[in-house]
Scaffold this motif. Sequence first.
Motif, short mmCIF file in Angstrom:
data_model
loop_
_atom_site.label_atom_id
_atom_site.label_comp_id
_atom_site.label_asym_id
_atom_site.label_seq_id
_atom_site.Cartn_x
_atom_site.Cartn_y
_atom_site.Cartn_z
N PRO A 151 0.79 -1.23 0.00
CA PRO A 151 0.00 0.00 0.00
C PRO A 151 0.82 1.28 0.00
O PRO A 151 0.25 2.37 0.06
N PHE A 152 2.14 1.17 -0.10
CA PHE A 152 2.98 2.36 0.03
C PHE A 152 3.73 2.74 -1.24
O PHE A 152 4.46 3.74 -1.25
N ASP A 153 3.57 1.96 -2.32
CA ASP A 153 4.22 2.36 -3.56
C ASP A 153 3.17 2.87 -4.54
O ASP A 153 1.96 2.78 -4.30
N GLN A 154 3.61 3.42 -5.65
CA GLN A 154 2.73 3.93 -6.70
C GLN A 154 3.43 3.70 -8.04
O GLN A 154 3.86 4.64 -8.70
N PRO A 155 3.53 2.44 -8.45
CA PRO A 155 4.39 2.09 -9.59
C PRO A 155 3.95 2.66 -10.92
O PRO A 155 4.76 2.74 -11.84
N ASP A 156 2.68 3.08 -11.04
CA ASP A 156 2.20 3.53 -12.34
C ASP A 156 2.03 5.04 -12.45
O ASP A 156 1.63 5.54 -13.50
N VAL A 157 2.31 5.77 -11.38
CA VAL A 157 2.14 7.22 -11.42
C VAL A 157 3.15 7.87 -12.34
O VAL A 157 2.85 8.83 -13.06
N GLU A 158 4.36 7.36 -12.36
CA GLU A 158 5.44 8.00 -13.12
C GLU A 158 5.20 7.94 -14.63
O GLU A 158 5.72 8.78 -15.38
N ALA A 159 4.40 6.96 -15.09
CA ALA A 159 4.22 6.78 -16.53
C ALA A 159 3.65 8.03 -17.19
O ALA A 159 4.13 8.47 -18.24
N ALA A 160 2.62 8.62 -16.59
CA ALA A 160 2.01 9.82 -17.18
C ALA A 160 2.97 11.00 -17.13
O ALA A 160 3.01 11.82 -18.05
N LYS A 161 3.75 11.11 -16.03
CA LYS A 161 4.72 12.20 -15.94
C LYS A 161 5.78 12.07 -17.03
O LYS A 161 6.17 13.06 -17.66
N THR A 162 6.23 10.85 -17.26
CA THR A 162 7.25 10.61 -18.28
C THR A 162 6.72 10.97 -19.66
O THR A 162 7.42 11.60 -20.47
N ALA A 163 5.48 10.57 -19.93
CA ALA A 163 4.88 10.87 -21.24
C ALA A 163 4.73 12.37 -21.44
O ALA A 163 4.99 12.90 -22.53
N ALA A 164 4.32 13.08 -20.39
CA ALA A 164 4.17 14.53 -20.50
C ALA A 164 5.52 15.21 -20.72
O ALA A 164 5.64 16.12 -21.55
N ARG A 165 6.53 14.75 -20.00
CA ARG A 165 7.87 15.33 -20.17
C ARG A 165 8.39 15.11 -21.59
O ARG A 165 9.03 15.99 -22.18
#
Length: 540
Positions: A352-366
Motif C-alpha cells: 500500500p505504500f508504492d505507486q508504480p504507475d504514477v510515473e508513466a504519465a509524468k514521463t509521457a508529459a515530459r
Amino acid sequence: MAHPGETVAVTIVDQRLTEEAASLVQQLVDESVASKLAAQDPTLWGPEAEAESAVRLAWTTLHETSRPLLAEIDALRAELHAEGVDRVVLAGMGGSSLAPEVITGTAGVPLVVLDTTDPGQVADALAGDLTRTVLVVSSKSGSTVETDSHRRIFAKAFADEGIDAASRIVVVTDPGSPMEAASVEAGYRKVFLANPNVGGRYSALTAFGLVPAGLAGADVAELLDDAADAARILSTDTEDNPALLLAAALGAAHSRGAEKVVIADTGSGIKGFGDWAEQLVAESTGKDGTGLLPVVVADADSPGFADAGEDATPIAIGPPVSAIATSGPLGGQILLWEYATAIVGRLLGINPFDQPDVEAAKTAARALLDSPDASAEVAPSFVDGDVELYPSDGWLPEGVDSLPGALTALLDAAPEFGYVSVQAYLDRLDDASALLLRSEVARRSGLQTTFGWGPRFLHSTGQYHKGGHQNGVFLQITGAVEEDLPVPDRPYTLGVLQHAQALGDGQVLADHGRPVLRLHFTDRAAGLAHLVKALSEVNR
C-alpha cells in the motif's frame, strides 16, 4: 459535526457485510495486525514490500512527533501577520494540497490552493493582493513540475511588484531533496523539513498538512489531539477496533466483486474529506490489477450511492445511511482511514505504500514537452459545434460522426461492472460547473463514474486507472486557453504544460488498451453547454 472529546467509530449497517467481515476481523485480531502496525512492523505486507514499508510507516506516530512543528508555525504566522501578510497561497500536488484543503475547509479559514496547470486559475491566484500574500511551496521530491512552475511564476510576480520574493516564499520538502538546497541558497523565508519516512498520501499530519493549514489559521494542535485520541483505539487488537472493522468490511466486499467505494458526506461537518480519502485509497490499493476505486459523490442521494450495485460499497462520512459509515473529528478520521487503508493492502496482497504507475504519465508529459512537434495538436476526428473530438485508436465504430454518438459508443465500450472516469483539464473555479458532468454521466451510463480535475487526479486516482482493475473508459476534457502564462526560465507555458499532461496521460491509458475520448472545447462555456446537451441525447 464532531464534538470535542468524540473519537472515531465505524458502523456497518449492512447485515450481510457485517457477517462477511466478522471472520476477517477475528483473523486480523489473532494476527495482532493493529498493534504491529502501530509499532511500525514492515513485515505485514510480505517480503516484497518489506524494504519500502520499513521507510513508510512513521505516520503512525505523527500525532506525537509533529508536535514541535506547532510552535514554529505559530511563530512564523505571527511574524507574517506583523508584516501585514495574511493571505496564504499553497502550491502543491496530491497529498501536499488535498490534506491542507480539507483541514482549512473544515476549519473555515481561507487558503488559496494551486494544484493545477490551468493558466486561468493560476492567473486568478496572481490577481489577489500580493502585498498580503505568502506562497507555501510543498513538494516531497522537490521536482514536481506543477509546483516548480507555480514557484517560478509567483517569484517573478513578487519581484514585478517590488516585493522581495525570498521573504514571501515558504518551502515544505523532504530533507535532502533538490528543493531543500535550492531554497536555502535562494534565502527563502523558511524551509520546513517533513518526515521522510512518510509517503505523500499519508502525510496529512506532517509539515505538508500542518504548515499551510496552520499559517492559514486552522487549529492544527487540535487536529493532532484528535488523532492522538484515535490512535489509542486504532492500535488495539480488539474486535471493536474501527480500523479493523473498516478494513475487514472493504476487504470482504472486494472479495465478492465490490471493487468500488462510493463516498458521500452525510452531515459530518468535514469539508472535502472524500477528495482526500480518494487519493489515499486509490493510490494505495490500485495496483497489480486489483484495488478499490473511490467514487466521490455529492451526497447520499447522488447516482451511484443510494443505488450502488453489487460492484460497489457505499460509505457515509457522518451519520449512517447505507452499508458503512465512519464518524469522528477530522484528525481521528484521517488516522482511521490511514490505518484501514494500510490494512486493506494486507488483505488484498499488495504493497500500500508504492505507486508504480504514477510515473508513466509524468514521463509521457515530459517527452511531449521536450519535443514540441510531438505535442502539437493534430486534426480532430471530427468537430461537433464547439467541441473537437479525439478518440484513441481502435474502439470508436466507423460511421460515428456526432458527439452524442461518440459518447454512446464510449459508454458502450465499458465492460459490465466497469466504470467511467471524467477528467477535466479546466479551471477548477471558473469552470466549476463541469462537476455536474459526473452525475449526468452516471445517470446516462448506469456505471459508477468518477470525476477528476486534471492534472490533480494524476496524483490521486491516476495510479488506479493504470494499475487497478482494467475496466474503465475515459472521457478527457481540454479547453482553449484565452490568456496563457509563461513559466519563467522554462521553454513552455502553463497552457502547453497542461496540454502535454492531458495528451501524455491519454496515451498511457490507450497503451493499456483502455478507450479514451478527448473532447476539446474551442470555447469553454459553449463547449460545456454543448456536451451537456449531447449527454441528454445519449440513449443506452
